[in-house]
Design a protein around this motif. Sequence first.
Motif, short mmCIF file in Angstrom:
data_model
loop_
_atom_site.label_atom_id
_atom_site.label_comp_id
_atom_site.label_asym_id
_atom_site.label_seq_id
_atom_site.Cartn_x
_atom_site.Cartn_y
_atom_site.Cartn_z
N ALA A 14 37.85 41.40 39.28
CA ALA A 14 38.34 41.42 37.90
C ALA A 14 38.83 40.03 37.54
CB ALA A 14 39.47 42.43 37.75
N ARG A 15 38.36 39.51 36.44
CA ARG A 15 38.82 38.20 35.99
C ARG A 15 40.31 38.25 35.66
NH1 ARG A 15 37.57 36.41 31.48
NH2 ARG A 15 36.99 38.40 30.53
N GLU A 16 41.01 37.17 35.91
CA GLU A 16 42.39 37.06 35.47
C GLU A 16 42.42 37.08 33.94
OE1 GLU A 16 46.26 34.06 36.02
OE2 GLU A 16 44.32 33.57 36.93
N LEU A 29 27.49 42.41 38.76
CA LEU A 29 28.14 43.39 37.90
C LEU A 29 29.48 43.74 38.53
CD1 LEU A 29 27.88 45.37 35.44
CD2 LEU A 29 27.02 47.07 37.07
N PHE A 30 30.55 43.63 37.74
CA PHE A 30 31.89 43.80 38.29
C PHE A 30 32.38 45.24 38.17
CE2 PHE A 30 32.46 39.19 36.81
CZ PHE A 30 32.07 38.69 38.04
N THR A 31 33.11 45.68 39.19
CA THR A 31 33.87 46.93 39.14
C THR A 31 35.33 46.59 39.45
OG1 THR A 31 33.49 47.43 41.49
CG2 THR A 31 31.90 48.29 39.90
N ILE A 68 33.15 50.32 36.22
CA ILE A 68 32.31 49.20 35.82
C ILE A 68 32.93 48.55 34.59
CG2 ILE A 68 30.05 48.57 34.87
CD1 ILE A 68 28.84 50.76 36.64
N SER A 69 33.00 47.22 34.60
CA SER A 69 33.64 46.52 33.49
C SER A 69 32.67 45.60 32.75
CB SER A 69 34.84 45.72 33.99
OG SER A 69 34.46 44.81 35.02
N GLU A 70 32.23 44.53 33.40
CA GLU A 70 31.42 43.51 32.74
C GLU A 70 30.63 42.76 33.79
OE1 GLU A 70 34.18 40.85 30.82
OE2 GLU A 70 35.41 40.67 32.63
N ALA A 103 36.98 49.78 30.58
CA ALA A 103 37.72 49.10 31.65
C ALA A 103 38.24 47.79 31.07
CB ALA A 103 36.81 48.82 32.86
N PRO A 104 39.21 47.15 31.71
CA PRO A 104 39.64 45.83 31.24
C PRO A 104 38.49 44.84 31.28
CG PRO A 104 41.25 46.74 32.76
CD PRO A 104 40.04 47.62 32.84
N MET A 105 38.24 44.17 30.14
CA MET A 105 37.11 43.24 30.06
C MET A 105 37.28 42.38 28.82
SD MET A 105 34.06 45.64 28.48
CE MET A 105 34.44 47.09 29.45
#
Length: 265
Positions: free
Chosen positions: A126-128, A156-158, A164-166, A185-187
């Motif tokens: 997850a990106r900050e 692909l990020f989870t 799944i986010s982005e 999701a947070p994105m």
Amino acid sequence: MAAELWIDGRPAGLEDLGHQALINYGALTSFGVEEGGVRGLDRHLERLKVSALELFGEAVVEDRLRDQIRMALAGRGDAWLRISLFSRELSLRQPDWIGAPQVMISVSAPPSPLPQGVRLQSQAYAREAPHLKHVATMGLLRARRMARLAGFDDVLFTDAEGRISEGSLWNVGFIEGETVVWPEAPMLDGVAQALIREALDRAGSPQRTEVVRLPDLSRFDGAFLCNSATPAGEIAAVDGHVFTGATETVQQIGTLWRSQPRQKI
């Protein structure tokens, strides 16, 4: 076309670039200019305003931004712009500086769109501050590098809950029959994603947002990635799951994005 760099309406100087190289703090947005107009320009400018308020405590006046964009374009009707916000006053020893940031504009030739049929590797990451399009890119570039070295095209990020986010540089959407499903999701709320949402609503096409996890992929007919350079790129596979194909639907989504009007700078 080699990239040109402008800072506050003048060619970038060594002092400005040196600060950018040493202090990794700021926000950005990027978009294509077509025949002097930009799809979703109002959203890009709003992104810069909100990011500046959060990161620096003060926004850049919109008229000033528009003037600098026009100056950097120098009459060119087609180009790719990246607008970054930073401040020479803000540093590791003075992180609490408050004021309007400086504006750096990069002008270059439009990039090639990402290829169709990309194969993605899922990674827990997850990106900050994921709601911001910020300059802290080491983590996502490392993730993308790891995916490429493993034989995939992209990542692909989870998140920690398996949602799944982005992707590395884009948002993702899934296709279930005639419905577009956006992951919850947070994105980063991408501009291309927002324009597609608007166009789907205008066309009366069904869409919804819900939590999507990797085991859910089998129920979807296809998936696509979207950003300002690639408004609709078909995804062929995620890890070992291969989508049966929704090429026509993905193409229709790209057409809907192109139906959004170009806004004058």
